[in-house]
Design a protein around this motif. Structure first.
Motif, short mmCIF file in Angstrom:
data_model
loop_
_atom_site.label_atom_id
_atom_site.label_comp_id
_atom_site.label_asym_id
_atom_site.label_seq_id
_atom_site.Cartn_x
_atom_site.Cartn_y
_atom_site.Cartn_z
N HIS A 34 -12.05 22.49 34.29
CA HIS A 34 -13.44 22.63 34.73
C HIS A 34 -13.49 23.88 35.61
CE1 HIS A 34 -17.39 21.87 36.07
NE2 HIS A 34 -17.31 20.59 36.41
N GLY A 36 -16.01 24.72 37.38
CA GLY A 36 -16.83 24.49 38.58
C GLY A 36 -18.05 25.38 38.64
N HIS A 38 -20.88 24.67 37.42
CA HIS A 38 -21.81 23.67 37.95
C HIS A 38 -21.02 22.73 38.83
CE1 HIS A 38 -25.22 24.22 34.76
NE2 HIS A 38 -25.09 25.23 35.57
N TYR A 39 -21.53 22.47 40.02
CA TYR A 39 -20.77 21.71 41.00
C TYR A 39 -21.59 20.59 41.64
CZ TYR A 39 -23.34 25.37 43.34
OH TYR A 39 -24.35 26.22 43.72
N ASP A 40 -22.93 20.67 41.55
CA ASP A 40 -23.74 19.57 42.11
C ASP A 40 -23.43 18.29 41.34
OD1 ASP A 40 -24.95 21.25 43.87
OD2 ASP A 40 -26.91 21.29 42.90
N TYR A 41 -23.47 17.16 42.04
CA TYR A 41 -23.17 15.88 41.40
C TYR A 41 -24.02 15.68 40.14
CZ TYR A 41 -22.83 10.93 40.46
OH TYR A 41 -22.65 9.74 39.81
N SER A 44 -22.78 17.79 37.19
CA SER A 44 -21.37 17.77 36.79
C SER A 44 -20.78 16.35 36.81
CB SER A 44 -20.57 18.71 37.71
OG SER A 44 -19.22 18.63 37.42
N ASP A 45 -20.44 15.84 38.00
CA ASP A 45 -19.68 14.58 38.07
C ASP A 45 -20.37 13.42 37.37
OD1 ASP A 45 -17.96 16.02 39.52
OD2 ASP A 45 -18.11 14.84 41.37
N ASN A 59 -9.67 22.03 38.47
CA ASN A 59 -11.04 22.43 38.78
C ASN A 59 -10.98 23.72 39.58
OD1 ASN A 59 -13.70 22.81 39.63
ND2 ASN A 59 -14.10 20.61 39.63
N SER A 61 -13.44 25.40 40.77
CA SER A 61 -14.47 25.41 41.83
C SER A 61 -15.03 26.80 42.10
CB SER A 61 -13.90 24.84 43.15
OG SER A 61 -13.45 23.55 42.95
N GLY A 63 -18.07 27.96 41.72
CA GLY A 63 -19.38 27.94 42.39
C GLY A 63 -20.29 29.06 41.94
#
Ligand code: UD1
Length: 353
Positions: A34, A36, A38-41, A44-45, A59, A61, A63
């Motif tokens: 990943h 990262g 896209h990182y907002d919950y 992504s999550d 990941n 990350s 950003g």
């Protein structure tokens, strides 16, 4: 067991990776990276949780950054991972900065590269996605395309080898997860009745970075007789806030929706108003008409079959198109495969690896 690295980073890539991961794991070891991007919950999550995508081993990350900066960091970090993992093949999806970074990292190490959703063109070089598509297609060793038109686009650019028309993996995603949409409470929560509201998404740079486009789209929305549900992408939210743009009273802004809620909203909307590529197809699979808030589309079959109309960001065109697309004669044709794209991709990979 042969090892595959899948690169994901932005929301639509998670939706594409989900059905393929399910099939890949029967035959291969899959490692998910990943970026990262896209990182907002909500971007992504939530998709990893809902769609049961295996947890990424890495990941990066990265950003939010400028395009070159973001792509450069991803390239540097993906290269390190590929050197460590030594995969037999790398798969990239779609047309984002994560796609091009993964593609360049793989080919510079002479690792075979498969591009899923190859061959799409908007012929608009002002879109960052168009550069990402063209470059990725030209360096890929294996090209999985969603339909005939994509095969033709590639042929015009001299790409004819290792092109596999496997259909659209997002059709697999819809079939897999639509079953769960009955569990969604989103319509009750938003107090909307089936086929009695519009759904909109807006996130393309050409609309969000052009304030007059955003204002013109909202002016059209203010003239509609029904509620417009607008799951708001953080990029668009930022632009609206920093420019003090007024959102019309009949627009209900919500957080970016998870996939099951989004399928429920797409299926039950009267018309979808979007500048997303993926949502134009999803609307088509779910038999909801759509109006595209852009001047061109990569998914021309959705227009040819009567399900979609291009309106750009022009207030009058948007209003006219909504009326026209509701009345248009619509045809069903399996132009993007039969919903078994993941299986077809796995068959090709089995033969090659
Ligand atoms: C990216 C893709 C686009 C895809 C879209 C799906 C590129 C060039 N664009 O656009 O093709 O259709 O994803 O959503 O790769 N942001 C957040 N939180 C996040 C992610 C982004 O707040 O989790 C904000 C940041 O302000 C950022 C902006 O959104 O600057 C743009 O994000 P970025 O990932 O660069 O592009 P998208 O507009 O999401």
């Amino acid at each position: 067991m042969k090892k595959i690295i899948t690169i994901v980073g932005a929301r639509p890539q998670l939706i594409k990776a989900a059905p393929l991961s399910l099939k890949l794991k029967e035959r291969f070891e899959e490692v998910i990276v990943h970026t990262g991007q896209h990182y907002d919950y909500e971007l992504s999550d939530i998709f990893f949780n809902e769609l049961k995508i295996p947890h990424p081993k890495y990941n990066i990350s990265v950003g939010s950054k400028s395009h070159g900066h973001q792509t450069g960091i991803m390239l540097i970090e993906i290269e390190k991972i590929l050197l460590e993992e030594k995969p037999d093949i790398v798969i990239v999806h779609g047309d984002t900065n994560s796609t091009i970074a993964g593609a360049l990292a793989a080919v510079k190490l002479h690792i075979p590269l498969a591009h899923n959703e190859a061959g799409l063109r908007s012929f608009n070089r002002l879109m960052p996605e168009e550069h990402n598509r063209v470059v990725t297609d030209h360096v890929a060793d294996i090209l999985f395309v969603p339909g005939e038109n994509a095969v033709k686009n590639l042929a015009k650019e001299g790409i004819v080898k290792n092109v596999y028309n496997v259909g659209d993996v997002m059709f697999d995603s819809i079939l897999l997860f639509e079953k769960l949409s009955g569990n969604s409470k989103i319509l009750d929560e938003l107090k909307v009745a089936p086929k009695n509201f519009y759904l909109s998404t807006i996130h393309r740079a050409e609309n969000t970075d052009n304030i007059s486009n955003l204002v013109s789209i909202f002016t059209a929305f203010s003239k509609l007789d029904k509620k417009i549900i607008l799951p708001l992408h953080p990029r668009t939210k930022g632009r609206i806030e920093s420019n003090n743009i007024a959102i019309p009273g009949n627009v209900k802004v919500i957080q970016p929706a998870g996939y099951i809620d989004m399928i429920t909203l797409m299926k039950n909307a009267e018309v979808i108003l979007t500048d997303s590529g993926g949502i134009q197809k999803e609307a088509f699979y779910l038999k909801t008409p759509s109006v595209t808030l852009r001047n061109e589309t990569e998914w021309i079959e959705t227009i040819q079959l009567g399900w979609n109309l291009l309106a750009g960001a022009d207030t009058e065109r948007i209003l006219e198109s909504i009326d026209l697309v509701k009345k248009a004669e619509k045809f069903d044709k399996p132009v993007y495969g039969n919903g078994n794209t993941s299986e077809k991709i796995v068959e090709v990979l089995k033969a090659i690896l």
